[in-house]
Scaffold this motif. Structure first.
Motif, mmCIF file in Angstrom:
data_model
loop_
_atom_site.group_PDB
_atom_site.id
_atom_site.type_symbol
_atom_site.label_atom_id
_atom_site.label_comp_id
_atom_site.label_asym_id
_atom_site.label_seq_id
_atom_site.Cartn_x
_atom_site.Cartn_y
_atom_site.Cartn_z
ATOM 1 N N PRO A 206 0.812 -1.222 0.000
ATOM 2 C CA PRO A 206 0.000 0.000 0.000
ATOM 3 C C PRO A 206 0.847 1.275 0.000
ATOM 4 O O PRO A 206 0.480 2.264 -0.642
ATOM 5 N N SER A 207 1.970 1.253 0.707
ATOM 6 C CA SER A 207 2.851 2.418 0.711
ATOM 7 C C SER A 207 3.529 2.606 -0.640
ATOM 8 O O SER A 207 3.750 3.742 -1.079
ATOM 9 N N LEU A 208 3.829 1.506 -1.311
ATOM 10 C CA LEU A 208 4.405 1.620 -2.652
ATOM 11 C C LEU A 208 3.374 2.174 -3.635
ATOM 12 O O LEU A 208 3.728 2.924 -4.555
ATOM 13 N N GLN A 209 2.105 1.811 -3.468
ATOM 14 C CA GLN A 209 1.056 2.388 -4.305
ATOM 15 C C GLN A 209 0.990 3.907 -4.110
ATOM 16 O O GLN A 209 0.892 4.674 -5.078
ATOM 17 N N GLU A 210 1.081 4.352 -2.875
ATOM 18 C CA GLU A 210 1.065 5.784 -2.599
ATOM 19 C C GLU A 210 2.325 6.456 -3.146
ATOM 20 O O GLU A 210 2.273 7.608 -3.597
ATOM 21 N N LEU A 211 3.436 5.738 -3.103
ATOM 22 C CA LEU A 211 4.674 6.271 -3.675
ATOM 23 C C LEU A 211 4.506 6.510 -5.171
ATOM 24 O O LEU A 211 4.928 7.540 -5.704
ATOM 25 N N ALA A 212 3.864 5.563 -5.849
ATOM 26 C CA ALA A 212 3.631 5.696 -7.291
ATOM 27 C C ALA A 212 2.725 6.886 -7.605
ATOM 28 O O ALA A 212 2.817 7.469 -8.692
ATOM 29 N N GLU A 213 1.863 7.238 -6.659
ATOM 30 C CA GLU A 213 0.929 8.356 -6.873
ATOM 31 C C GLU A 213 1.543 9.706 -6.528
ATOM 32 O O GLU A 213 0.992 10.750 -6.886
ATOM 33 N N SER A 214 2.686 9.691 -5.821
ATOM 34 C CA SER A 214 3.258 10.955 -5.343
ATOM 35 C C SER A 214 4.560 11.350 -6.033
ATOM 36 O O SER A 214 4.943 12.519 -6.011
ATOM 37 N N GLU A 215 5.275 10.382 -6.627
ATOM 38 C CA GLU A 215 6.526 10.708 -7.313
ATOM 39 C C GLU A 215 6.826 9.657 -8.373
ATOM 40 O O GLU A 215 6.161 8.623 -8.456
ATOM 41 N N THR A 216 7.817 9.923 -9.192
ATOM 42 C CA THR A 216 8.172 8.978 -10.250
ATOM 43 C C THR A 216 8.625 7.658 -9.639
ATOM 44 O O THR A 216 9.466 7.622 -8.753
ATOM 45 N N TYR A 217 8.039 6.581 -10.140
ATOM 46 C CA TYR A 217 8.330 5.240 -9.609
ATOM 47 C C TYR A 217 8.278 4.283 -10.793
ATOM 48 O O TYR A 217 7.237 4.115 -11.421
ATOM 49 N N LEU A 218 9.409 3.674 -11.114
ATOM 50 C CA LEU A 218 9.538 2.836 -12.296
ATOM 51 C C LEU A 218 9.658 1.354 -11.941
ATOM 52 O O LEU A 218 10.038 1.004 -10.821
#
Length: 318
Positions: free
Chosen positions: A253-265
């Motif tokens: 869930p935190s990685l999902q939020e990371l993808a929504e807040s900054e570039t995440y590849l």
């Protein structure tokens, strides 16, 4: 971005490996690595990091395990030095263990409160830097000569200055074992995707509806490889979930939020990962390491001989 630090999560007790994991730490099970030498699993994982440019490692472990690791590695080093004096391979291996001891610290996870909670235990060690995250029960074999799987991941993270998770296209009947992602292919970059959605161990019906990735073969999905480069933003996201209480704080869930807040590849790593937790996980990992390294011929010969013996027994029973 410079990635100097790695975190290895090794706090789980390895219930699926009972009873062996009840008598020895799962991460201390022995394997023959690609260099042809016997070593504990945790050492092979640490060397994956060191050989990819990492300077310092933090192992997140269960209460009391830190001292056990240090004692075990100190004993291994001392035995090598005393028992194999003036033997080159033993001296080199002792030097590797010395390097591991001097560059590794251990942080205990007081209670088994989930993978995300275990990662958060390393916050002080990471100290607001980007970091490499590895699983303590995965071994990795690269398909590229001279470039480890972690090195491939770090290279892209540094180049794009962002978080990157390693993924492998995985056939649909296995996706219930892994975190699964989808996103748009990044133009002019082979095997690189901008992550849009993540689901932990999805059902096939959910994956078919929500996780299809254009360009992949039919029936395949992008599943986590067991290694990530993450920015320290992930710790503030984890803290929100930990503050909600509960007995299990996952990472996804935190990685999902990371993808929504900054570039995440996501990067399709050229290599394979081997989960040691399954019934035949250690066996598969050992065969893969043997075939990929200096013990290739010996491993292949042993496999052929065992298959011949099995076929002979089967023939006698017919």
């Amino acid at each position: 971005m410079k990635i100097r630090k790695a975190v290895i999560t090794a706090a789980a007790r390895g219930e699926r490996l009972y009873p062996v994991a009840d008598t020895i730490q799962k991460a201390m099970l022995p394997v023959i690595d690609t260099d042809g030498l016997h070593k504990p699993v945790i050492q092979a994982i640490a060397e994956e990091a060191f050989l990819s440019g990492i300077d310092e490692i933090c192992v997140v472990c269960a209460p009391g395990d830190g001292e056990r690791y240090i004692s075990a590695f100190t004993s291994l080093r001392d035995n090598l030095v005393k028992s194999f004096k003036n033997v080159d391979w033993a001296r080199q291996e002792a030097e590797k263990i010395d390097h591991l001891i001097s560059r590794t610290q251990f942080v205990e996870q007081p209670e088994p409160l989930g993978y995300g909670h275990a990662v958060h235990c390393a916050k002080d060690f990471v100290n607001n830097e980007p970091f490499l995250l590895l699983l303590g029960d995965y071994l990795y074999v690269s398909n590229l000569i001279g470039k480890r799987c972690a090195a491939q991941l770090i290279e892209l993270a540094v180049e794009e200055n962002c978080s990157v998770s390693a993924v492998n296209p995985t056939i649909e009947h296995q996706i219930g074992r892994y975190g699964t992602v989808t996103g748009k292919h990044v133009p002019n970059k082979s095997g690189v995707y901008q992550i849009e959605k993540l689901i932990e161990k999805p059902s096939l019906s959910v994956a078919e509806l929500e996780l299809q990735t254009p360009g992949l073969r039919v029936g395949y999905y992008l599943c986590f490889f067991g290694m990530h480069v993450l920015t320290p933003t992930v710790f503030s996201l984890l803290e929100k979930h930990i503050a909600q209480g509960g007995s299990n704080t996952p990472l996804t869930p935190s990685l999902q939020e990371l993808a929504e807040s900054e570039t995440y590849l996501a990067l399709e790593v050229k290599g394979n990962r081997y989960d040691l937790s399954g019934r035949t996980g250690l066996l598969r990992a050992q065969m893969a390491l043997g075939l990929a390294g200096e013990a290739h011929d010996e491993t292949l010969t042993s496999m052929v001989e065992l298959l011949a013996e099995a076929n002979a027994r089967k023939a006698q029973l017919v």
